[in-house]
Design an enzyme around this catalytic site. Structure first.
Site, PDB file in Angstrom:
ATOM      1  N   HIS A  65       0.831  -1.191   0.000  1.00 48.72           N
ATOM      2  CA  HIS A  65       0.000   0.000   0.000  1.00 48.72           C
ATOM      3  C   HIS A  65       0.865   1.239   0.000  1.00 48.72           C
ATOM      4  O   HIS A  65       2.033   1.200   0.393  1.00 48.72           O
ATOM      5  CB  HIS A  65      -0.924   0.012   1.225  1.00 48.72           C
ATOM      6  CG  HIS A  65      -0.193  -0.070   2.532  1.00 48.72           C
ATOM      7  ND1 HIS A  65       0.298  -1.261   3.032  1.00 48.72           N
ATOM      8  CD2 HIS A  65       0.140   0.876   3.434  1.00 48.72           C
ATOM      9  CE1 HIS A  65       0.883  -1.043   4.194  1.00 48.72           C
ATOM     10  NE2 HIS A  65       0.816   0.252   4.458  1.00 48.72           N
ATOM     11  N   CYS A 231       1.994   3.368  11.591  1.00 52.62           N
ATOM     12  CA  CYS A 231       2.890   2.844  10.567  1.00 52.62           C
ATOM     13  C   CYS A 231       3.192   3.970   9.584  1.00 52.62           C
ATOM     14  O   CYS A 231       2.532   5.009   9.606  1.00 52.62           O
ATOM     15  CB  CYS A 231       2.283   1.636   9.856  1.00 52.62           C
ATOM     16  SG  CYS A 231       0.828   2.014   8.846  1.00 52.62           S
TER      17      CYS A 231
END
Length: 722
Positions: A65, A231
């Protein structure tokens, strides 16, 4: 999520064998629907995110991603692989692959939906249903969190050939196959508010208690934990770690509240909740925002993937720390610039991270102070260092006074190098309590002329002393003042004693010997050192090894001599080569590069000329096995030639803009040009060999993608149709 994934974005028979090929195959579906505007540019962004940390998760899941300027709208594509594809997960290949594409400025609502998907991936029923699904439309509906219907006929056309569905289209298309293959009794909670707000998990009668500690039954108060997850992208791992911790909290019989710090922002935990917590868990790969809120509590600090893969262990660990009275800062990964690592990582890895923490904070002082000193020399000549203090003598109309002003400001900024280096090495080891003893130790290193090496030692000693103090069990009444009073006081005294009376003088002697050795370098020895420095500067393009070589060179400028000035010149020259070479290669043979790389090549001219080695990173991320060795070869040539030509440099930064401060400037430019030509030539040769061996560019791109590792010789034996 109906506007984010349709049957056209589902591939139940993903044939790719590498993660790069899988990303390309799924991204091509996004391009076909107009969701992605530049395939190669988007894949480069995916590869850059993958380079930060593998996106494979335990349980056979790969979730590449990224945020990208080449994404028109938030999009999700899903592929299922029969063989499995290696995404770097500890337990092996992934068979469920989700490619998440978010625009650079994605709105909060869409990111909330993506975070909800990330949470559902922790649901075993959800992943089991994905593995058993046989229809693309039903699979898309399952991912969207919709209940399938059985009123429409089975769709047999391949997913890639189906027309794009509208947001209002029925999700079902459930086929003659029994709908039991797509369970709905435990439908994922697509709209759970936990995706964007802190979520409390309080034990209930339905929660198993067998795993709870035996003492818990006798306690009047439930053990409370607060956690933060984050993250780099803030889309997937952030919320998966939050979900895993919440589930583990239920099974452990503790009250656990999570604050996911994702891309769509975060809702701060109630200060009363934090105050009542018995322990803290940080599962993160980017700095925890407003970390000071959690100071003074037992803390476990790990990478975000640890929060996903072993949440029960983290809960047990924080309970153990609470029992021993350990407080914030005991973890080895507390620095905001430090990438959190696994507890089992080697000491060498930890040491590298600690040193990088100090170097990262030191570099701005180097740039500011060094360039001011360089400007002072450029305006006032080499006698400017003999000028009186501008506080006592300054003539507004004299250029020498202005030169002295710049030089003296730069000198003061340079005077912070060693204390800042030491202070933030200690910070990387032990968080804020390490700052005071680290700065004190660094200042002592300057006082006793221990220099750069003394700063390294002082930082490591300070961090170690603070970590040792933090492991001492103290009464609860003293925990609040430990980080701000007791630890800085005791640690500064211990570090001062060690630096003044034990290790300082031997290090000062070593520093003096090193300076004498550098000043005496000539001939073959100097050339060999130039080769080594060139290789280090170009190996990781601004990473740890690059920073070590750069810090070594800058440290020599504190007490410059002929040898240290040669080292500084070689380091800067080699660091300019990779971006300049990529710019040259994209200009000479543009057809070997993507459109995005050609655009990056234009910017690389300026970045390389300014000594910003990181300008070559996009090229290395897209094709590391061809770009990095080529860059190292060119850097070694430039470093060797710079030393051979006896070029010198007094400025620590600036690239071609400090040419007037370079000794033998013409030969210096020849050294840079030679290395640039070598790197550009090798890149063109290697990329050209790849194109020749595989005339089918599409096949080549699919196999190598954003970082293909196939060798050109092996590819020549493979038919293009394979």
């Amino acid at each position: 999520m109906s506007d984010m994934i349709t049957a056209d974005l589902v591939d139940l028979d993903l044939a790719a064998e590498t993660k790069e090929a899988a990303a390309r195959s799924l991204a091509e579906r996004m391009v076909a629907l107009g969701r992605v505007t530049d395939l190669d540019g988007f894949l480069a962004d995916v590869a850059a995110r993958e380079a930060q940390m593998p996106t494979g998760l335990d349980g056979g899941i790969g979730i590449p991603h990224c945020r990208s300027a080449h994404v028109g709208e938030p999009t999700l594509a899903f592929g299922r692989s029969a063989r499995g594809i290696d995404f770097g997960a500890p337990d092996g290949p992934a068979d469920l692959i989700f490619l998440i594409a978010a625009p650079a400025g994605a709105d909060d609502a869409h990111l909330t939906i993506l975070s909800a998907l990330a949470r559902r991936l922790m649901n075993e029923d959800f992943t089991t249903a994905l593995r058993s699904a046989t229809d693309a439309s039903a699979t898309a509906a399952l991912i969207r969190g919709e209940e399938p219907t059985t009123t429409e006929p089975t769709t047999t056309a391949p997913a890639a050939a189906e027309p794009s569905k509208t947001p209002d289209e029925p999700a079902g298309n459930a086929q003659e196959k029994a709908p039991a293959e797509v369970p709905t009794a435990k439908a994922p909670k697509a709209e759970t508010p936990a995706a964007v707000t802190p979520t409390a998990v309080t034990p209930t009668a339905k929660v198993p208690t067998a795993e709870a500690p035996a003492a818990g039954a006798a306690e009047d108060q439930v053990f409370r934990i607060v956690a933060v997850t984050s993250c780099p992208t803030g889309i997937a791992h952030t919320y998966m770690a939050a979900e895993a911790l919440e589930q583990a909290g239920q099974h452990a019989g503790v009250e656990l509240v999570v604050e996911p710090q994702g891309s769509s922002g975060f809702s701060r935990l109630d200060p009363a909740v934090i105050a009542a917590a018995d322990g803290v868990i940080f599962a993160h790969d980017v700095p925890v925002r407003e970390k000071e809120r959690f100071a003074g509590k037992p803390t476990v600090d790990v990478a975000v993937k640890a929060g996903i893969n072993r949440p029960a262990e983290l809960i047990a660990e924080v309970r153990g720390k609470a029992e021993r009275g350990e407080v914030t800062g005991a973890g080895a990964h507390s620095s905001p610039v430090d990438d959190a690592g696994e507890p089992g990582e080697g000491y060498g890895t930890k040491l590298r991270k600690w040193l990088m923490s100090g170097v990262s904070y030191m570099v701005p002082f180097v740039a500011a102070g060094g360039l001011l000193i360089a400007l002072g020399f450029a305006i006032g000549g080499y006698t400017v260092d003999k000028a009186p203090s501008v506080a006592e003598h300054f003539v507004w109309t004299e250029s020498m006074s202005w030169a002295a002003l710049l030089f003296q400001i730069g000198g003061l900024a340079f005077g912070f190098l060693v204390p800042v280096l030491a202070g933030y090495i200690a910070y990387g080891m032990a968080d804020r309590p390490g700052l005071v003893p680290g700065f004190v130790g660094g200042s002592i290193a300057l006082t006793i002329n221990a220099g750069f090496l003394g700063g390294l030692a002082a930082g490591l000693i300070a961090g170690g002393v603070v970590m040792a103090i933090q492991r001492v069990k103290v009464p609860a009444a003293l925990r609040g003042i430990m980080p701000v009073v007791v630890i800085p006081l005791v640690a500064s005294a211990v570090v001062g004693f060690l630096m003044f009376l034990v290790v300082g003088k031997p290090i000062a002697s070593l520093q003096e010997a090193l300076s004498d050795w550098l000043s005496g370098l000539s001939g073959a020895n100097a050339v060999i050192l130039g080769v080594i420095l060139g290789l280090m500067m170009c190996f990781d393009l601004g990473g740890p090894l690059n920073k070590v070589a750069y810090a070594f060179a800058v440290g020599g400028l504190a007490n410059p001599n002929e040898g240290s000035l040669k080292v500084m010149a070689a380091v800067m020259a080699a660091g300019m080569v990779p971006p300049l070479a990529m710019a040259l290669a994209t200009t000479v043979r543009g057809k070997l590069f993507t459109r995005t790389e050609r655009e990056n090549g234009k910017a690389a001219w300026v970045l390389g000329a300014s000594f910003i080695t990181e300008g070559a990173i996009p090229f290395a991320a897209a094709d590391p096995l061809r770009v990095i060795p080529s860059a190292m070869a060119g850097g070694a040539v430039t470093g060797a030639l710079s030393m051979l030509f006896e070029c010198t440099l007094r400025a620590p930064h600036g690239g071609i803009f400090v040419i007037p401060l370079i000794g033998n400037p013409f030969l210096y430019l020849i050294a840079i040009a030679a290395g640039t030509a070598v790197t550009a030539g090798l890149v063109i040769l290697l990329k050209g060999a790849r194109k020749t061996s595989r005339p089918d560019q599409a096949a080549d791109a699919g196999a190598t993608g954003a970082g293909g590792a196939d060798g050109a010789g092996a590819e020549a034996k493979v038919p293009a149709s394979v």
